[in-house]
Design a protein around this motif. Structure first.
Motif, PDB file in Angstrom:
ATOM      1  N   ILE A   3     -28.676  52.222  46.040  1.00 48.26           N
ATOM      2  CA  ILE A   3     -29.156  51.668  47.190  1.00 48.26           C
ATOM      3  C   ILE A   3     -28.849  50.326  46.620  1.00 48.26           C
ATOM      4  O   ILE A   3     -29.159  49.525  45.567  1.00 48.26           O
ATOM      5  N   GLY A   4     -28.401  49.186  47.736  1.00 45.36           N
ATOM      6  CA  GLY A   4     -28.090  47.977  47.528  1.00 45.36           C
ATOM      7  C   GLY A   4     -28.827  47.051  48.788  1.00 45.36           C
ATOM      8  O   GLY A   4     -29.336  47.495  49.677  1.00 45.36           O
ATOM      9  N   ILE A   5     -29.028  46.079  48.446  1.00 48.81           N
ATOM     10  CA  ILE A   5     -29.658  44.907  49.156  1.00 48.81           C
ATOM     11  C   ILE A   5     -28.672  43.708  49.372  1.00 48.81           C
ATOM     12  O   ILE A   5     -28.266  43.209  48.380  1.00 48.81           O
ATOM     13  N   CYS A   6     -28.701  43.056  50.531  1.00 48.11           N
ATOM     14  CA  CYS A   6     -27.975  42.053  50.761  1.00 48.11           C
ATOM     15  C   CYS A   6     -28.642  41.111  51.588  1.00 48.11           C
ATOM     16  O   CYS A   6     -29.150  41.386  52.711  1.00 48.11           O
ATOM     17  N   ASP A   7     -28.940  39.997  51.090  1.00 49.33           N
ATOM     18  CA  ASP A   7     -29.762  38.999  51.804  1.00 49.33           C
ATOM     19  C   ASP A   7     -28.543  37.913  52.265  1.00 49.33           C
ATOM     20  O   ASP A   7     -27.682  37.451  51.752  1.00 49.33           O
ATOM     21  N   LEU A   8     -28.881  37.734  53.687  1.00 49.25           N
ATOM     22  CA  LEU A   8     -27.783  36.863  54.362  1.00 49.25           C
ATOM     23  C   LEU A   8     -27.833  35.392  53.882  1.00 49.25           C
ATOM     24  O   LEU A   8     -26.989  34.776  53.957  1.00 49.25           O
ATOM     25  N   THR A   9     -29.106  34.819  53.819  1.00 48.07           N
ATOM     26  CA  THR A   9     -29.356  33.384  53.317  1.00 48.07           C
ATOM     27  C   THR A   9     -30.016  33.518  52.135  1.00 48.07           C
ATOM     28  O   THR A   9     -30.334  34.170  51.354  1.00 48.07           O
TER      29      THR A   9
ATOM     30  N   VAL B 293     -34.384  27.525  46.033  1.00 46.61           N
ATOM     31  CA  VAL B 293     -33.432  28.634  45.893  1.00 46.61           C
ATOM     32  C   VAL B 293     -33.067  29.341  44.703  1.00 46.61           C
ATOM     33  O   VAL B 293     -33.220  30.480  44.731  1.00 46.61           O
ATOM     34  N   GLU B 294     -33.422  28.177  43.588  1.00 50.44           N
ATOM     35  CA  GLU B 294     -33.287  29.115  42.277  1.00 50.44           C
ATOM     36  C   GLU B 294     -34.367  30.042  41.761  1.00 50.44           C
ATOM     37  O   GLU B 294     -34.253  31.025  41.496  1.00 50.44           O
TER      38      GLU B 294
END
Length: 238
Positions: A36-42, A52-53
């Motif tokens: 399974i993978g996760i992709c965060d758009l922002t 952000v860090e």
């Protein structure tokens, strides 16, 4: 590990979206060997709390707890996820890169506009990723996803199907607690709904979903087309 054929690729507008909506489901399927993978758009650069860090560190810790194979961030603009062909191409290229069997995205009805925008962009990208002549500007071949499903973040909607996460609610909670900047109130934190018992609210929702199915905890999902069921109709595991 070969990551170019994920079983599931889950998209979120921000780090923590996927964990809120389907962290238990991810932990459950990882436990039986699914990739399974996760992709965060922002990068969630406009979050009221954290940086952000910090968000990046927290997201990687949560991913490790759930056992995901890969986590990526696309660096699209926070609060700027509007219908845009370049964004669709970027997401489609991610789908072509990892060739998932299933894709998940936030349900469109949500108090946070970014979640609905994310859903629409992913839905467009899922379709476009499978078109042979659709150009993303990348190097990966077209890929057709079997199904697109939607998880809930802030909403409590009538689910189209439920997944029993009773044995994995603790992992889901642990993953959410990794986001201390988002869910823990501190002297310098900005007062938002997230720092006021949000994790407990999510657990309560999953408890209510569980009661509908006669289990302790469940996560609810919506679909954009009828869900095919075979032997599962007899009560077996999905």
């Amino acid at each position: 590990m070969n990551l170019d054929n994920l079983d599931i690729l889950a998209f979120g507008a921000h780090a923590d979206d996927v964990e809120i909506g389907m962290g238990g489901t991810i932990a459950k399927f990882v436990s039986i060997g699914k990739k399974i993978g996760i992709c965060d758009l922002t990068r969630a650069e406009l979050s009221s709390n954290g940086t952000v860090e910090i968000r990046k560190e927290e997201s990687l810790k949560a991913a490790d707890i759930l056992g995901v194979s890969v986590r990526e961030t696309l660096n699209l603009p926070d609060r700027g996820l509007y219908y845009n062909q370049e964004y669709i191409k970027t997401i489609a290229e991610m789908i072509r890169k990892y060739k998932p069997g299933l894709v998940f995205a936030p349900y469109m009805e949500d108090r946070h506009p970014d979640h609905g925008h994310c859903a629409r962009l992913v839905e467009e990208a899922v379709f476009s990723a499978g078109i042979r002549k659709y150009e993303t500007g990348g190097k990966f071949a077209p890929h057709k996803v079997k199904s697109l499903h939607f998880y809930m973040i802030n909403g409590f909607h009538k689910p189209d199907f439920l997944i029993d996460i009773s044995s994995f609610m603790d992992k889901k909670a642990a993953a959410l607690k990794s986001y201390q900047s988002q869910f823990e109130k501190s002297p310098g934190s900005f007062d938002t709904p997230l720092v006021n018992g949000y994790i407990e609210t999510v657990a309560a929702r999953e408890s209510l979903f569980g009661k509908q199915a006669g289990v302790r905890y469940a996560e609810g999902f919506k679909v954009n087309k009828p869900l095919m069921v075979n032997m599962d109709i007899f009560g077996g595991e999905l």
